[in-house]
Design an enzyme around this catalytic site. Structure first.
Site, short mmCIF file in Angstrom:
data_model
loop_
_atom_site.label_atom_id
_atom_site.label_comp_id
_atom_site.label_asym_id
_atom_site.label_seq_id
_atom_site.Cartn_x
_atom_site.Cartn_y
_atom_site.Cartn_z
N ASN A 9 -12.21 22.48 -17.10
CA ASN A 9 -13.46 22.01 -17.95
C ASN A 9 -14.37 21.03 -16.92
OD1 ASN A 9 -15.38 20.85 -19.47
ND2 ASN A 9 -14.18 20.00 -20.90
N TRP A 10 -15.32 21.42 -16.36
CA TRP A 10 -16.02 20.85 -15.57
C TRP A 10 -16.77 19.36 -15.78
CZ3 TRP A 10 -18.25 24.62 -11.18
CH2 TRP A 10 -17.18 25.02 -10.39
N LYS A 11 -16.99 19.54 -17.24
CA LYS A 11 -17.89 18.50 -17.93
C LYS A 11 -19.07 18.49 -17.39
CE LYS A 11 -13.60 16.44 -19.73
NZ LYS A 11 -12.93 15.48 -20.20
N HIS A 94 -15.23 20.25 -28.40
CA HIS A 94 -14.58 19.20 -27.33
C HIS A 94 -14.78 17.65 -28.03
CE1 HIS A 94 -13.49 16.59 -24.01
NE2 HIS A 94 -12.77 17.69 -23.67
N GLU A 96 -15.30 15.05 -26.78
CA GLU A 96 -16.50 14.36 -26.24
C GLU A 96 -17.74 14.62 -27.08
OE1 GLU A 96 -15.82 15.11 -22.10
OE2 GLU A 96 -13.98 13.86 -22.41
N GLU A 166 -5.93 18.80 -27.47
CA GLU A 166 -6.40 17.67 -26.60
C GLU A 166 -6.29 16.37 -27.38
OE1 GLU A 166 -8.95 19.45 -23.25
OE2 GLU A 166 -9.93 18.32 -24.51
N GLY A 172 -8.64 11.94 -19.68
CA GLY A 172 -9.29 11.33 -18.58
C GLY A 172 -8.47 9.71 -18.42
N SER A 212 -5.32 14.89 -19.26
CA SER A 212 -4.55 14.39 -17.91
C SER A 212 -3.45 15.44 -17.19
CB SER A 212 -3.91 13.17 -17.93
OG SER A 212 -4.77 12.18 -18.40
N GLY A 233 -9.32 18.94 -17.14
CA GLY A 233 -10.56 18.26 -16.61
C GLY A 233 -10.90 17.95 -15.17
N GLY A 234 -10.40 16.65 -15.00
CA GLY A 234 -10.52 16.02 -13.87
C GLY A 234 -10.05 16.88 -12.40
P1 13P Z 1 -8.58 15.36 -18.35
O1 13P Z 1 -7.93 16.52 -17.61
O2 13P Z 1 -9.51 14.75 -17.10
O3 13P Z 1 -7.88 14.41 -18.68
O4 13P Z 1 -9.70 16.03 -19.22
C1 13P Z 1 -9.01 16.78 -20.36
C2 13P Z 1 -10.31 17.44 -21.08
O5 13P Z 1 -10.95 16.82 -21.70
C3 13P Z 1 -10.36 19.05 -20.92
O6 13P Z 1 -11.12 19.38 -21.71
#
Ligand code: 13P
Length: 250
Positions: A9-11, A94, A96, A166, A172, A212, A233-234
């Site tokens: 997930n590149w956000k 999600h 967010e 999640e 994050g 994470s 994510g990251g």
């Molecule tokens: P991180 O892997 O950066 O913690 O993000 C997780 C996430 O929100 C994937 O959708």
């Protein structure tokens, strides 16, 4: 046997030029036998990535979609527009989006139905906040989300779902859930799905863990029976890191 599914997930990261550089490196390294894998990119990059991944097994997804067919919804993207590009998945709900963009279980549910109607596979995100976990409410929170988000699906649809657990406190933050915490909640999600849609659907739907996930902790998390992969994510922003996570699924 459920095939493991590892999705980045590149956000709101990467320009199209950066996305294409990722794609060029990633498609050389990715081996489909390891796991089903792909990235959910910002809308502006999807057409270019679709072309870049053409002829490979790398999957492509969006990070949101509107639930209406079309209309006066400035700034929104419909499922039909995503079908035209050829995405395989769309992330829905999600945390967010729930937190910053007023996404509710009701809109998540409408989006799930709209995506199924267009044959786009939804990746449904659920998860509790830290204070809810500390108060012993994690399971109740996730169960309530599932019941509302999945309302009205058929058992056949539920059986093809990907649900991403999640925990919001792990996103994050570098504070990943322990493999035991991930397994406990992924098993609980499957049990809840069994209650709603029967054992066959619950056995075939896939439950990812997200929060994470890194190359160094992925293998232990994937070793758990009810964890069918990860939403990353990251660590999905670098091709080598995402490849190491995918290889940890073998
Ligand atoms: P991180 O892997 O950066 O913690 O993000 C997780 C996430 O929100 C994937 O959708």
């Amino acid at each position: 046997m459920r095939k493991k599914i590892i999705i980045g997930n590149w956000k709101m990261y990467k320009t199209t030029a950066e996305a294409l550089a990722f794609a060029a490196a990633f498609k050389k390294l990715y081996k489909e036998e390891a796991a089903e894998a792909g990235v959910c990119a910002p809308f502006t990059q999807l057409a270019a990535l679709k072309a870049a991944f053409d002829g490979t097994a790398v999957r492509l997804g969006a990070q949101n979609a509107h639930f209406e067919e079309e209309g006066a919804y400035t700034g929104e993207i419909s499922p039909a527009m995503l079908v035209e590009i050829g995405v395989d998945y769309t992330i829905i709900g999600h945390s967010e989006r729930r937190e910053y963009f007023a996404e509710t279980d009701e809109t998540v549910n409408k989006k799930l139905h709209a995506l199924f109607a267009h044959h786009i596979a939804p990746i449904l995100c659920v998860g509790e906040k830290l204070e809810q976990r500390d108060a012993g409410q994690a399971c109740t929170v996730v169960e309530t989300q599932l019941k509302k988000d999945l309302a009205g699906l058929t058992a056949a649809q539920a059986g093809t779902l990907v649900v991403a657990y999640e925990p919001i406190w792990a996103i994050g933050t570098g504070r990943t859930a322990t493999p035991e915490q991930a397994e406990e909640m992924c098993a609980f999600i499957r049990k809840t799905a069994a209650g709603l849609y029967g054992g066959a659907a619950a056995d075939s739907l896939r439950v990812q863990y997200g929060g994470s996930v890194k190359p160094d902790n992925a293998r232990e998390i994937f070793s758990k029976a009810n964890v069918d992969g990860a939403l990353v994510g990251g660590a999905s922003l670098k091709p080598e890191d995402l490849i190491r996570i995918i290889e940890a699924a073998v």
